[in-house]
Design a protein around this motif. Structure first.
Motif, mmCIF file in Angstrom:
data_model
loop_
_atom_site.group_PDB
_atom_site.id
_atom_site.type_symbol
_atom_site.label_atom_id
_atom_site.label_comp_id
_atom_site.label_asym_id
_atom_site.label_seq_id
_atom_site.Cartn_x
_atom_site.Cartn_y
_atom_site.Cartn_z
ATOM 1 N N VAL A 279 0.851 -1.188 0.000
ATOM 2 C CA VAL A 279 0.000 0.000 0.000
ATOM 3 C C VAL A 279 0.889 1.241 0.000
ATOM 4 O O VAL A 279 0.672 2.180 -0.767
ATOM 5 C CB VAL A 279 -0.923 0.015 1.230
ATOM 6 N N ASP A 280 1.896 1.239 0.869
ATOM 7 C CA ASP A 280 2.834 2.350 1.013
ATOM 8 C C ASP A 280 4.196 1.849 0.559
ATOM 9 O O ASP A 280 4.801 0.995 1.212
ATOM 10 C CB ASP A 280 2.868 2.811 2.473
ATOM 11 N N LEU B 136 -4.462 3.648 2.212
ATOM 12 C CA LEU B 136 -4.569 3.595 0.763
ATOM 13 C C LEU B 136 -4.962 4.961 0.201
ATOM 14 O O LEU B 136 -4.443 5.397 -0.832
ATOM 15 C CB LEU B 136 -5.579 2.525 0.339
ATOM 16 N N ILE C 174 -1.776 -4.690 -1.273
ATOM 17 C CA ILE C 174 -2.997 -4.669 -2.072
ATOM 18 C C ILE C 174 -2.764 -5.526 -3.306
ATOM 19 O O ILE C 174 -1.630 -5.889 -3.621
ATOM 20 C CB ILE C 174 -3.403 -3.242 -2.489
ATOM 21 N N ASP D 259 -10.292 3.726 4.347
ATOM 22 C CA ASP D 259 -8.954 3.127 4.283
ATOM 23 C C ASP D 259 -7.934 4.260 4.227
ATOM 24 O O ASP D 259 -7.465 4.632 3.155
ATOM 25 C CB ASP D 259 -8.816 2.222 3.052
ATOM 26 N N ARG E 30 -4.537 0.994 -8.779
ATOM 27 C CA ARG E 30 -4.819 0.880 -7.350
ATOM 28 C C ARG E 30 -5.952 1.811 -6.924
ATOM 29 O O ARG E 30 -6.045 2.962 -7.371
ATOM 30 C CB ARG E 30 -3.568 1.175 -6.516
ATOM 31 N N THR F 200 -7.564 -3.985 -5.891
ATOM 32 C CA THR F 200 -8.082 -3.552 -4.598
ATOM 33 C C THR F 200 -8.590 -2.111 -4.705
ATOM 34 O O THR F 200 -7.863 -1.226 -5.154
ATOM 35 C CB THR F 200 -6.991 -3.631 -3.528
#
Length: 463
Positions: A116-117, A233, A126, A230, A180, A191
């Motif tokens: 995600v990061d 994200l 993800i 979220d 994403r 995701t």
């Protein structure tokens, strides 16, 4: 400035001598499973009017023999990344390629797990859904394709327009992915952020600090409804995050240098990739995109306004020779009048201020001479007090834009009203007929008060 850069794809397919890319499947766990496709329209993430860019058209298939300058591809040096414990981290790989959901064209899909990061490679993951159309001939490599939006679903769009890539597929595999965060509502299979995505009218310029505060609170309300689903994200949806996903895809396909075609907003992904990974590009085509690489963002906004003004002036020049020489004067008087009070229409609860009329007029002027007679008629009618001919036959009744989850991390925003007023005055000076309409100056109003900062600001490309 901001002209659609329609470059043939022939350049992507020349000079490749690498073997077809292969991917080794490996099991992986995802903290967020991919969502399923929906029947919602693909254009749910369409550009705000300010970007004035378009999706690619069928003419991208046309080969330009003059562009066939061979660029020798080379496999970059490899160096295994390491985890926080110092252990070698395996390169990303695509899970088993299988037939895509609802496939009708022989497209394979696979899943790729990414952080995600990207600053926390061992953190939550993800799933990116990748699509592959194998070469119809002897494959000499692959080209990664993105359609912009942001949020344009690569798998669904390629399924619906596979004919765009017929010539390219004679020598190359075509790879795409669902970006994403843009999941079910955008027909995406990666995701997604489970947000109440919406479109909102382009706001008016605040007239005082109280107006600015209300605009900030309104924007933050839109953002928080999405962010709270979220937060991590939501904060990592910039074009630079998409570019790091592209690098993971490149590695997962075997590590050859990147060939990339990015249309519309996906051109910003390409520019971010070029800044982050300049040595890993073989070829890159950015088609009909926005310049996210100027040294002076203010000057960029001025150039956008000048471009809009040129289109209106071409229309006025045409009018001078086509029985509507009165239209330029009527237009200027109409804009001044609409600044004082909106011009009504016969559509219930719809009346247009000057910025609305300018946005619609610029859009029609850009369509060329086929659209100009109707535009002249609309101006004449509005000058008599009825702006009904400016009401779009389909879609939103007012110029609008999507919730800027990606855009607000890419575009600089005004620090205060003084800075905003200076920009507005400058644009109206260089574009007295078009004003600020359909520039990023108006689009960035929706980012004032955004709960996450600009993480991917414009910056020049490396030489």
């Amino acid at each position: 400035m901001l002209k659609p850069l329609t470059i043939t794809l022939a350049l992507l397919s020349v000079g490749l001598h690498a073997p077809p890319a292969t991917a080794t499947a490996r099991p992986a766990t995802a903290t967020s499973p991919p969502v399923t496709a929906s029947s919602r329209p693909v254009n749910a993430a369409a550009h705000p009017p300010s970007t004035s860019v378009q999706q690619p058209t069928a003419d991208i298939q046309q080969a330009d023999a003059g562009a066939r300058a061979a660029i020798v591809s080379a496999r970059p040096a490899t160096g295994g990344a390491r985890s926080a414990t110092g252990e070698a981290r395996p390169e990303p790989s695509v899970e088993e390629w299988v037939r895509c959901p609802g496939d009708k064209i022989g497209m394979e899909c696979g899943d790729l797990q990414v952080p995600v990061d990207w600053s926390k490679p061992d953190g939550p993951k993800i799933t990116l859904k990748l699509g592959r159309l194998r070469s119809t001939g002897t494959s000499e490599g692959s080209v990664l394709v993105a359609y912009g939006g942001p949020g344009g679903p690569g798998v669904a769009l390629t399924q619906s327009a596979s004919g765009w890539w017929t010539d390219l597929r004679a020598r190359m595999d075509v790879i795409t992915w669902d970006t994403r965060g843009y999941g079910e509502q955008f027909q995406g299979l990666s995701t997604g952020l489970r947000c109440a995505w919406t479109r909102v009218p382009i706001p008016d310029f605040p007239r005082d600090d109280a107006d600015l505060g209300r605009l900030s609170d309104t924007n933050r309300g839109y953002a928080e409804a999405c962010r709270l689903k979220d937060p991590e994200l939501f904060a990592h949806m910039s074009s630079a995050d998409q570019a790091r996903d592209m690098e993971a895809i490149r590695k997962a396909l075997g590590g050859d240098k990147l060939n990339y075609y990015g249309a519309s907003y996906a051109g910003l992904y390409g520019q971010a990739y070029a800044r982050l990974f300049p040595g890993r590009i073989r070829t890159m085509v950015l088609d009909g995109t926005v310049n996210h690489s100027p040294a002076d963002w203010t000057r960029e906004a001025v150039e956008m306004a000048k471009s809009n003004e040129r289109f209106l002036r071409r229309f006025f020049t045409w009018c001078a020779a086509n029985d509507c020489p009165d239209v330029p004067g009527l237009w200027r008087a109409l804009i001044a009048r609409a600044d004082r009070a909106p011009i009504p229409t016969k559509t219930a609860n719809v009346a247009y201020k000057s910025q609305d009329l300018q946005s619609f007029a610029v859009g029609r002027a850009r369509q060329g001479s086929a659209a100009w007679p109707d535009l002249a008629q609309a101006i004449r009618k509005a000058a008599k007090g009825d702006a009904s001919d400016f009401v779009p036959a389909r879609g939103a009744r007012y110029p609008d834009q999507s919730t800027g989850v990606t855009e607000c991390t890419d575009w600089p925003r005004f620090a205060d009203r003084k800075e905003m007023t200076a920009m507005i005055d400058r644009l109206r000076e260089v574009a007295p007929n078009a004003g600020t309409a359909n520039t990023l100056t108006t689009a960035t109003l929706g980012c004032i008060g955004w709960p996450v900062p600009v993480t991917n600001p414009p910056a020049p490309l490396p030489k």
